[in-house]
Motif scaffolding. Structure first.
Motif, PDB file in Angstrom:
ATOM      1  N   ALA A  64     -27.663   5.479  14.768  1.00  0.00           N
ATOM      2  CA  ALA A  64     -28.888   5.392  13.899  1.00  0.00           C
ATOM      3  C   ALA A  64     -30.017   4.849  14.904  1.00  0.00           C
ATOM      4  N   ARG A  65     -29.963   4.068  15.967  1.00  0.00           N
ATOM      5  CA  ARG A  65     -30.887   3.694  16.734  1.00  0.00           C
ATOM      6  C   ARG A  65     -31.580   4.845  17.491  1.00  0.00           C
ATOM      7  N   ASN A  73     -11.495  -2.813  15.559  1.00  0.00           N
ATOM      8  CA  ASN A  73     -11.790  -1.111  15.292  1.00  0.00           C
ATOM      9  C   ASN A  73     -13.119  -0.908  14.383  1.00  0.00           C
ATOM     10  N   ARG A  74     -13.127  -1.800  13.473  1.00  0.00           N
ATOM     11  CA  ARG A  74     -14.203  -1.747  12.350  1.00  0.00           C
ATOM     12  C   ARG A  74     -15.297  -2.126  13.048  1.00  0.00           C
ATOM     13  N   MET A  75     -15.286  -3.317  13.766  1.00  0.00           N
ATOM     14  CA  MET A  75     -16.547  -3.461  14.664  1.00  0.00           C
ATOM     15  C   MET A  75     -16.954  -2.446  15.421  1.00  0.00           C
ATOM     16  N   GLN A  76     -16.144  -1.953  16.326  1.00  0.00           N
ATOM     17  CA  GLN A  76     -16.390  -0.565  17.170  1.00  0.00           C
ATOM     18  C   GLN A  76     -17.116   0.258  16.451  1.00  0.00           C
ATOM     19  N   ASP A  77     -16.510   0.781  15.115  1.00  0.00           N
ATOM     20  CA  ASP A  77     -17.069   1.818  14.373  1.00  0.00           C
ATOM     21  C   ASP A  77     -18.625   1.534  13.955  1.00  0.00           C
ATOM     22  N   ASN A  78     -18.992   0.159  13.548  1.00  0.00           N
ATOM     23  CA  ASN A  78     -20.162  -0.274  13.195  1.00  0.00           C
ATOM     24  C   ASN A  78     -20.997  -0.129  14.160  1.00  0.00           C
ATOM     25  N   VAL A  79     -20.687  -0.681  15.516  1.00  0.00           N
ATOM     26  CA  VAL A  79     -21.551  -0.531  16.401  1.00  0.00           C
ATOM     27  C   VAL A  79     -21.871   0.814  17.009  1.00  0.00           C
ATOM     28  N   ARG A  80     -20.941   1.779  17.119  1.00  0.00           N
ATOM     29  CA  ARG A  80     -21.363   3.132  17.336  1.00  0.00           C
ATOM     30  C   ARG A  80     -22.067   3.691  16.118  1.00  0.00           C
ATOM     31  N   ALA A  81     -22.194   3.330  15.061  1.00  0.00           N
ATOM     32  CA  ALA A  81     -22.884   3.882  13.926  1.00  0.00           C
ATOM     33  C   ALA A  81     -24.203   3.299  14.128  1.00  0.00           C
ATOM     34  N   GLN A  82     -24.547   1.978  14.427  1.00  0.00           N
ATOM     35  CA  GLN A  82     -25.927   1.371  14.621  1.00  0.00           C
ATOM     36  C   GLN A  82     -26.507   2.051  15.871  1.00  0.00           C
ATOM     37  N   ILE A  83     -25.599   2.417  17.084  1.00  0.00           N
ATOM     38  CA  ILE A  83     -26.213   3.079  18.059  1.00  0.00           C
ATOM     39  C   ILE A  83     -26.725   4.348  17.782  1.00  0.00           C
TER      40      ILE A  83
END
Length: 346
Positions: free
Chosen positions: A142-143, A130-140
């Protein structure tokens, strides 16, 4: 039960072995001489069996040892098998939930998080996922903001350059510079469109493939292109916008480099195949895999003056993957290139 996977499995096996031994002990007690189920022998006349002494009343002959061992082994086997089945099912459930969530994450970054349950290791894995999913969503996200900034910052100097070129006295130099600026703008638009398409979230739904393919062909025909459709198909589950973008790019490549496009539909119980064939020169066999990489152009078989920056097939391949499908290319026996999109029905 213990909180860890090891503790739960160890405790389950210990309980199974203990329960099997208790059951075996109870069976032997029940079948032992003088036990509750002891059979009393029928009285017989000593005259009839003079050669054998009769056992004392209230006793019976013990069962053969082999039968008792077989009964004990059978009970232990059944108990351990049931415990192993239940334990494997209990331990596999969190892993199955994690695999299902990972599969959904590849299709939609906004999918709900995994419920943290089960033993400690399973809860820890769910929490990390779940933490990884939140980080990926945040990076997307930001991109996406970065892409918007880059689009604005690059278009501004390109516009100034266009205005400055108009004041040049040498018309030939100005024309060449305008062409270069136009090519830079096209590359910028294609790159931003490619990256935005990767970040786009879309919900799965039932798609009327027949209507979608007919719509793609009609749009191309309205632009003066020769596009035809062959075959019939049933609806399928997928991402409609991503699939539409895939077919649009394949048809655009076909009419740009091959003068015409023919869309063939082949439906089956397990998969749906969509083929786009053109009438162009095709692609060298040793370059087919390379041509689907971003910004790769095959000048021997593709006319550079016809436009494009080498992203059409890359976008088509990625959007096909988002629909859990595959895109493959091959040269047709009679000439032309065939782009084959295979979509699973499950």
């Amino acid at each position: 039960m213990p909180d860890t996977v090891f503790g739960r499995l160890f405790g389950l096996v210990v309980l199974a072995v203990l329960a099997s031994h208790i059951l075996v002990f109870a069976v032997f007690i029940n079948l032992a001489p003088g036990g509750p189920s002891a059979e009393r022998p029928a009285p017989q006349s000593s005259a009839l069996r003079p050669d054998r002494a009769q056992p004392p009343d209230g006793l019976r002959r013990p069962p053969p040892p082999l039968n008792g061992m077989l009964i004990g082994l059978l009970i232990q086997f059944i108990a351990v098998t049931v415990a192993a089945w239940y334990g494997a099912r209990m331990l596999a459930r969190p892993i199955q939930q994690l695999a299902s969530a990972a599969e959904k994450l590849g299709d939609n970054l906004s999918s709900p998080p995994i419920e943290e349950q089960g033993p400690r290791e399973a809860r820890s894995a769910s929490r990390v996922f779940n933490r990884m999913q939140d980080n990926v969503r945040a990076q997307i996200e930001a991109r996406e903001r970065f892409l918007a900034a880059v689009s604005h910052d690059l278009r501004t100097p390109l516009t100034r350059m266009k205005l400055s070129i108009e004041s040049l006295a040498d018309t030939d130099v100005g024309e060449r510079l305008r062409n270069d600026i136009g090519e830079m703008t096209s590359m910028l638009d294609a790159t931003l469109s490619y990256l935005r398409g990767e970040a786009q979230d879309e919900a799965w739904q039932r798609i009327d493939i027949q209507s979608l393919v007919d719509s793609v062909a009609e749009d191309a025909q309205e632009n003066g292109n020769q596009v035809s459709v062959i075959g019939q198909t049933e609806p399928i589950e997928g991402l409609p916008h991503a699939l539409r973008r895939c077919l649009d790019n394949l048809v655009d490549n076909a009419v740009r480099y091959g003068e015409a496009a023919t869309l063939s539909l082949t439906d089956g119980p397990s998969s749906l195949v969509i083929e786009v064939r053109d009438k162009g020169p095709g692609i060298p066999e040793n370059r087919i895999a390379q041509v689907m990489e971003p910004f790769v152009r095959i000048e021997d078989s593709r006319n550079r003056n016809s436009g494009g920056v080498g992203l059409g097939l890359s976008i088509a391949r990625d959007t096909a993957h988002r629909n859990r499908g595959e895109l493959s290319l091959r040269n047709a026996p009679g000439g032309g290139l065939i782009a084959r999109v295979t979509l699973p029905r499950d």
